[in-house]
Scaffold this motif. Structure first.
Motif, PDB file in Angstrom:
ATOM      1  N   ALA A 145      -2.028   0.661   7.627  1.00 19.43           N
ATOM      2  CA  ALA A 145      -2.360  -0.729   7.945  1.00 19.43           C
ATOM      3  C   ALA A 145      -1.290  -1.328   8.821  1.00 19.43           C
ATOM      4  O   ALA A 145      -0.116  -0.997   8.715  1.00 19.43           O
ATOM      5  CB  ALA A 145      -2.479  -1.547   6.664  1.00 19.43           C
ATOM      6  N   LEU A 146      -1.716  -2.200   9.705  1.00 12.41           N
ATOM      7  CA  LEU A 146      -0.790  -3.030  10.456  1.00 12.41           C
ATOM      8  C   LEU A 146      -0.598  -4.304   9.658  1.00 12.41           C
ATOM      9  O   LEU A 146      -1.554  -4.798   9.066  1.00 12.41           O
ATOM     10  CB  LEU A 146      -1.408  -3.411  11.804  1.00 12.41           C
ATOM     11  CG  LEU A 146      -1.058  -2.605  13.035  1.00 12.41           C
ATOM     12  CD1 LEU A 146      -1.833  -3.151  14.227  1.00 12.41           C
ATOM     13  CD2 LEU A 146       0.433  -2.698  13.326  1.00 12.41           C
ATOM     14  N   VAL A 159     -11.771   1.017  20.707  1.00 12.76           N
ATOM     15  CA  VAL A 159     -11.671   2.195  19.846  1.00 12.76           C
ATOM     16  C   VAL A 159     -12.080   3.423  20.656  1.00 12.76           C
ATOM     17  O   VAL A 159     -13.139   3.435  21.286  1.00 12.76           O
ATOM     18  CB  VAL A 159     -12.583   2.065  18.607  1.00 12.76           C
ATOM     19  CG1 VAL A 159     -12.413   3.280  17.691  1.00 12.76           C
ATOM     20  CG2 VAL A 159     -12.264   0.784  17.842  1.00 12.76           C
ATOM     21  N   LEU A 160     -11.231   4.445  20.639  1.00  9.04           N
ATOM     22  CA  LEU A 160     -11.542   5.683  21.366  1.00  9.04           C
ATOM     23  C   LEU A 160     -11.989   6.800  20.437  1.00  9.04           C
ATOM     24  O   LEU A 160     -12.802   7.635  20.813  1.00  9.04           O
ATOM     25  CB  LEU A 160     -10.321   6.147  22.172  1.00  9.04           C
ATOM     26  CG  LEU A 160      -9.866   5.196  23.286  1.00  9.04           C
ATOM     27  CD1 LEU A 160      -8.594   5.713  23.932  1.00  9.04           C
ATOM     28  CD2 LEU A 160     -10.959   5.032  24.326  1.00  9.04           C
ATOM     29  N   ALA A 161     -11.440   6.826  19.233  1.00  6.78           N
ATOM     30  CA  ALA A 161     -11.809   7.874  18.279  1.00  6.78           C
ATOM     31  C   ALA A 161     -11.567   7.375  16.864  1.00  6.78           C
ATOM     32  O   ALA A 161     -10.707   6.527  16.639  1.00  6.78           O
ATOM     33  CB  ALA A 161     -10.987   9.140  18.542  1.00  6.78           C
ATOM     34  N   GLY A 162     -12.300   7.899  15.921  1.00 15.63           N
ATOM     35  CA  GLY A 162     -12.130   7.504  14.525  1.00 15.63           C
ATOM     36  C   GLY A 162     -12.636   6.090  14.293  1.00 15.63           C
ATOM     37  O   GLY A 162     -13.495   5.606  15.027  1.00 15.63           O
ATOM     38  N   GLU A 163     -12.107   5.419  13.295  1.00 16.52           N
ATOM     39  CA  GLU A 163     -12.508   4.035  13.049  1.00 16.52           C
ATOM     40  C   GLU A 163     -11.432   3.281  12.287  1.00 16.52           C
ATOM     41  O   GLU A 163     -10.598   3.871  11.601  1.00 16.52           O
ATOM     42  CB  GLU A 163     -13.833   3.973  12.279  1.00 16.52           C
ATOM     43  CG  GLU A 163     -13.766   4.565  10.890  1.00 16.52           C
ATOM     44  CD  GLU A 163     -15.091   4.432  10.126  1.00 16.52           C
ATOM     45  OE1 GLU A 163     -16.115   4.893  10.663  1.00 16.52           O
ATOM     46  OE2 GLU A 163     -15.071   3.875   9.009  1.00 16.52           O
ATOM     47  N   PHE A 164     -11.431   1.957  12.465  1.00 19.07           N
ATOM     48  CA  PHE A 164     -10.589   1.102  11.636  1.00 19.07           C
ATOM     49  C   PHE A 164     -11.407  -0.109  11.232  1.00 19.07           C
ATOM     50  O   PHE A 164     -12.518  -0.320  11.737  1.00 19.07           O
ATOM     51  CB  PHE A 164      -9.285   0.705  12.357  1.00 19.07           C
ATOM     52  CG  PHE A 164      -9.420  -0.412  13.368  1.00 19.07           C
ATOM     53  CD1 PHE A 164      -9.783  -0.151  14.681  1.00 19.07           C
ATOM     54  CD2 PHE A 164      -9.160  -1.735  13.003  1.00 19.07           C
ATOM     55  CE1 PHE A 164      -9.894  -1.176  15.618  1.00 19.07           C
ATOM     56  CE2 PHE A 164      -9.257  -2.775  13.933  1.00 19.07           C
ATOM     57  CZ  PHE A 164      -9.628  -2.490  15.240  1.00 19.07           C
ATOM     58  N   PRO A 187      -5.582  -4.984  10.566  1.00 15.44           N
ATOM     59  CA  PRO A 187      -6.312  -3.744  10.858  1.00 15.44           C
ATOM     60  C   PRO A 187      -5.884  -2.640   9.902  1.00 15.44           C
ATOM     61  O   PRO A 187      -4.692  -2.471   9.648  1.00 15.44           O
ATOM     62  CB  PRO A 187      -5.885  -3.402  12.292  1.00 15.44           C
ATOM     63  CG  PRO A 187      -5.193  -4.615  12.822  1.00 15.44           C
ATOM     64  CD  PRO A 187      -4.640  -5.342  11.638  1.00 15.44           C
ATOM     65  N   LYS A 188      -6.863  -1.927   9.389  1.00 14.62           N
ATOM     66  CA  LYS A 188      -6.570  -0.841   8.444  1.00 14.62           C
ATOM     67  C   LYS A 188      -7.454   0.365   8.745  1.00 14.62           C
ATOM     68  O   LYS A 188      -8.523   0.227   9.312  1.00 14.62           O
ATOM     69  CB  LYS A 188      -6.895  -1.278   7.008  1.00 14.62           C
ATOM     70  CG  LYS A 188      -5.965  -2.321   6.443  1.00 14.62           C
ATOM     71  CD  LYS A 188      -6.387  -2.677   5.029  1.00 14.62           C
ATOM     72  CE  LYS A 188      -5.424  -3.700   4.455  1.00 14.62           C
ATOM     73  NZ  LYS A 188      -5.920  -4.307   3.227  1.00 14.62           N
ATOM     74  N   THR A 189      -6.960   1.527   8.301  1.00 16.49           N
ATOM     75  CA  THR A 189      -7.831   2.707   8.301  1.00 16.49           C
ATOM     76  C   THR A 189      -8.088   3.110   6.857  1.00 16.49           C
ATOM     77  O   THR A 189      -7.286   2.826   5.973  1.00 16.49           O
ATOM     78  CB  THR A 189      -7.181   3.896   9.034  1.00 16.49           C
ATOM     79  OG1 THR A 189      -5.871   4.090   8.520  1.00 16.49           O
ATOM     80  CG2 THR A 189      -7.122   3.650  10.530  1.00 16.49           C
ATOM     81  N   ARG A 190      -9.225   3.765   6.639  1.00 15.54           N
ATOM     82  CA  ARG A 190      -9.553   4.230   5.297  1.00 15.54           C
ATOM     83  C   ARG A 190      -8.945   5.600   5.066  1.00 15.54           C
ATOM     84  O   ARG A 190      -8.506   6.269   6.006  1.00 15.54           O
ATOM     85  CB  ARG A 190     -11.081   4.280   5.121  1.00 15.54           C
ATOM     86  CG  ARG A 190     -11.720   2.915   5.227  1.00 15.54           C
ATOM     87  CD  ARG A 190     -13.191   2.948   4.851  1.00 15.54           C
ATOM     88  NE  ARG A 190     -13.720   1.584   4.796  1.00 15.54           N
ATOM     89  CZ  ARG A 190     -14.245   0.944   5.840  1.00 15.54           C
ATOM     90  NH1 ARG A 190     -14.330   1.546   7.012  1.00 15.54           N
ATOM     91  NH2 ARG A 190     -14.684  -0.292   5.725  1.00 15.54           N
ATOM     92  N   GLU A 191      -8.979   6.011   3.812  1.00 20.57           N
ATOM     93  CA  GLU A 191      -8.464   7.328   3.457  1.00 20.57           C
ATOM     94  C   GLU A 191      -9.269   8.403   4.171  1.00 20.57           C
ATOM     95  O   GLU A 191     -10.495   8.331   4.216  1.00 20.57           O
ATOM     96  CB  GLU A 191      -8.580   7.509   1.937  1.00 20.57           C
ATOM     97  CG  GLU A 191      -7.419   8.260   1.341  1.00 20.57           C
ATOM     98  CD  GLU A 191      -7.603   8.426  -0.160  1.00 20.57           C
ATOM     99  OE1 GLU A 191      -7.808   7.402  -0.828  1.00 20.57           O
ATOM    100  OE2 GLU A 191      -7.570   9.578  -0.620  1.00 20.57           O
ATOM    101  N   GLY A 192      -8.589   9.361   4.739  1.00 20.89           N
ATOM    102  CA  GLY A 192      -9.265  10.480   5.389  1.00 20.89           C
ATOM    103  C   GLY A 192      -9.839  10.140   6.749  1.00 20.89           C
ATOM    104  O   GLY A 192     -10.581  10.926   7.341  1.00 20.89           O
TER     105      GLY A 192
END
Ligand SMILES: [Zn+2]
Length: 224
Positions: A145-146, A159-164, A187-192
């Protein structure tokens, strides 16, 4: 049906079509348009409209021959951004991960700096494209997380790849998010699930909560 859910507004697209955006902002739009069939069509419509306005406003002064010629030129296939394949960098590497670079960035690949580490499992690589604003690749590892922050100016994230995700939604490849000084987000990313974004800032971030306010001097790091 496209999976892109967040798009630049009409005003920005119009400015892009007219060549009124800074080179850095234009790269952001071009990269989005590459990933978004919907905006590709919108941009084409705007360009057609601009062309027809130009033809009709000038048609009193020009001969029918010239007008026909102009119309012929404008009806030609507009130049696409798909380049002839030449030797060039089409990926950006991070460790052993390779991410596809949008065409709009491939010709700036020699301007992409080395990765540096930021707090919270975030990595950053600067792209030098000139002008006032700062372009960075931001890589968020999974489950990171930021700190909450506002923006003193505008922040564009592609966003270029993955997701947040943040309080407003989840963002996936192609999504174009414009944040202004009215927005505050974490902004956060999920597990995995990691995420690679391209961001454009026109002023340093301003961290707003708890210990993160201590990061404010540090926010200059995001703005180099
Ligand atoms: Zn779009």
């Amino acid at each position: 049906m496209s999976n892109v859910h967040f798009h630049p507004n009409d005003d920005i697209l119009l400015q892009h079509a007219c060549g009124d955006l800074s080179p850095a902002s234009s790269i952001m739009i071009s990269a989005h348009v590459e990933l978004c069939p919907h905006c590709r069509q919108r941009l084409e419509d705007i360009e057609q409209h601009q062309a027809s306005v130009m033809v009709s406003s000038e048609s009193e002064d020009i001969t029918p021959d010239l007008q026909a010629m102009m119309q012929h030129i404008m009806s030609q296939e507009t130049e696409t951004s798909t380049p002839v394949e030449t030797e060039k960098t089409t990926t950006i590497m991070l460790g052993d991960k390779a991410f596809h670079l949008p065409h709009a960035l491939q010709r700036h690949s020699e301007n992409i700096g080395p990765w540096s580490r930021l707090p919270g499992n975030i990595k950053r690589a600067q792209v030098t494209v000139g002008g006032q604003s700062k372009m960075n690749f931001i890589y968020m590892d999974s489950d990171s997380a930021l700190p909450e922050h506002t923006h003193q100016g505008n922040e564009i994230t592609l966003v270029l790849a993955g997701e947040f995700y943040d309080e407003q939604g989840t963002y996936r490849p192609g999504d174009f998010i414009l944040q202004t000084d009215e927005h505050k987000h974490v902004p956060k990313t999920r597990e995995g699930q990691d995420c690679l974004c391209l961001t454009l800032l026109d002023a340093p971030l301003h961290f707003t909560s708890g210990l993160a306010t201590l990061l404010n001097p540090f926010s200059q790091l995001f703005f180099r």
